[in-house]
Design a protein around this motif. Structure first.
Motif, PDB file in Angstrom:
ATOM      1  N   SER A   1       0.834  -1.214   0.000  1.00 34.37           N
ATOM      2  CA  SER A   1       0.000   0.000   0.000  1.00 34.37           C
ATOM      3  C   SER A   1       0.864   1.257   0.000  1.00 34.37           C
ATOM      4  O   SER A   1       0.524   2.243  -0.646  1.00 34.37           O
ATOM      5  N   ARG A   2       2.003   1.219   0.687  1.00 36.84           N
ATOM      6  CA  ARG A   2       2.922   2.370   0.660  1.00 36.84           C
ATOM      7  C   ARG A   2       3.493   2.563  -0.739  1.00 36.84           C
ATOM      8  O   ARG A   2       3.642   3.689  -1.210  1.00 36.84           O
ATOM      9  N   LEU A   3       3.824   1.460  -1.408  1.00 40.17           N
ATOM     10  CA  LEU A   3       4.331   1.551  -2.772  1.00 40.17           C
ATOM     11  C   LEU A   3       3.284   2.173  -3.693  1.00 40.17           C
ATOM     12  O   LEU A   3       3.604   3.050  -4.501  1.00 40.17           O
ATOM     13  N   LEU A   4       2.044   1.745  -3.560  1.00 40.01           N
ATOM     14  CA  LEU A   4       0.975   2.336  -4.376  1.00 40.01           C
ATOM     15  C   LEU A   4       0.819   3.822  -4.097  1.00 40.01           C
ATOM     16  O   LEU A   4       0.632   4.615  -5.031  1.00 40.01           O
ATOM     17  N   ASP A   5       0.890   4.211  -2.828  1.00 40.92           N
ATOM     18  CA  ASP A   5       0.784   5.632  -2.491  1.00 40.92           C
ATOM     19  C   ASP A   5       1.932   6.438  -3.113  1.00 40.92           C
ATOM     20  O   ASP A   5       1.729   7.555  -3.586  1.00 40.92           O
ATOM     21  N   LYS A   6       3.127   5.869  -3.105  1.00 42.96           N
ATOM     22  CA  LYS A   6       4.272   6.561  -3.724  1.00 42.96           C
ATOM     23  C   LYS A   6       4.065   6.716  -5.230  1.00 42.96           C
ATOM     24  O   LYS A   6       4.367   7.766  -5.797  1.00 42.96           O
ATOM     25  N   LEU A   7       3.569   5.669  -5.855  1.00 41.88           N
ATOM     26  CA  LEU A   7       3.338   5.747  -7.304  1.00 41.88           C
ATOM     27  C   LEU A   7       2.227   6.722  -7.639  1.00 41.88           C
ATOM     28  O   LEU A   7       2.307   7.429  -8.647  1.00 41.88           O
ATOM     29  N   ARG A   8       1.190   6.792  -6.842  1.00 41.28           N
ATOM     30  CA  ARG A   8       0.088   7.725  -7.073  1.00 41.28           C
ATOM     31  C   ARG A   8       0.552   9.170  -6.916  1.00 41.28           C
ATOM     32  O   ARG A   8       0.011  10.073  -7.548  1.00 41.28           O
ATOM     33  N   ALA A   9       1.540   9.395  -6.054  1.00 39.27           N
ATOM     34  CA  ALA A   9       2.003  10.754  -5.764  1.00 39.27           C
ATOM     35  C   ALA A   9       2.817  11.338  -6.917  1.00 39.27           C
ATOM     36  O   ALA A   9       3.015  12.543  -6.981  1.00 39.27           O
ATOM     37  N   ARG A  10       3.273  10.511  -7.813  1.00 45.65           N
ATOM     38  CA  ARG A  10       4.109  11.004  -8.930  1.00 45.65           C
ATOM     39  C   ARG A  10       3.332  11.772  -9.934  1.00 45.65           C
ATOM     40  O   ARG A  10       2.294  11.842 -10.228  1.00 45.65           O
TER      41      ARG A  10
END
Length: 110
Positions: A101-110
């Motif tokens: 979920s943290r990885l997804l949040d990082k990708l969404r923030a880009r």
């Protein structure tokens, strides 16, 4: 103060940071014993949760490492970074769902 953030993004971030503190404290302070955090880690975790509760970006926040706002005092920052630097890579093995979920949040923030 701002109203408390209660959105899903903030809740996920709180769970992830609590898991990181558990990993760090277990490996550094409680000598492998599972259980509650030591006093120092507990105080620091409560401070992090307070900051997340009142984050100016709310559920639209980017991951803390990518954030433009420096939320923590100069005295707290090294301790928080030590926890994140140590426990972040270990999170994927001990808590894979949180790490994903943290990885997804990082990708969404880009």
């Amino acid at each position: 103060m701002r109203p408390v953030n209660k959105g899903p993004r903030i809740r996920r971030e709180k769970r992830a940071i609590a898991a990181m503190f558990a990993i760090y404290c277990q490996d550094h302070h409680t000598l492998g014993r599972k259980g509650p955090l030591c006093g120092e880690c507990d105080r620091l975790l409560r401070s992090v949760h307070r900051r997340l509760d009142h984050c100016v970006f709310g559920d639209l926040k980017s991951p803390c490492a990518q954030c433009a706002v420096d939320c923590y005092s100069k005295s707290q920052r090294p301790a928080i970074l030590a926890v994140i630097d140590y426990a972040g890579p270990r999170l994927r093995w001990r808590y894979p769902a949180l790490a994903f979920s943290r990885l997804l949040d990082k990708l969404r923030a880009r």
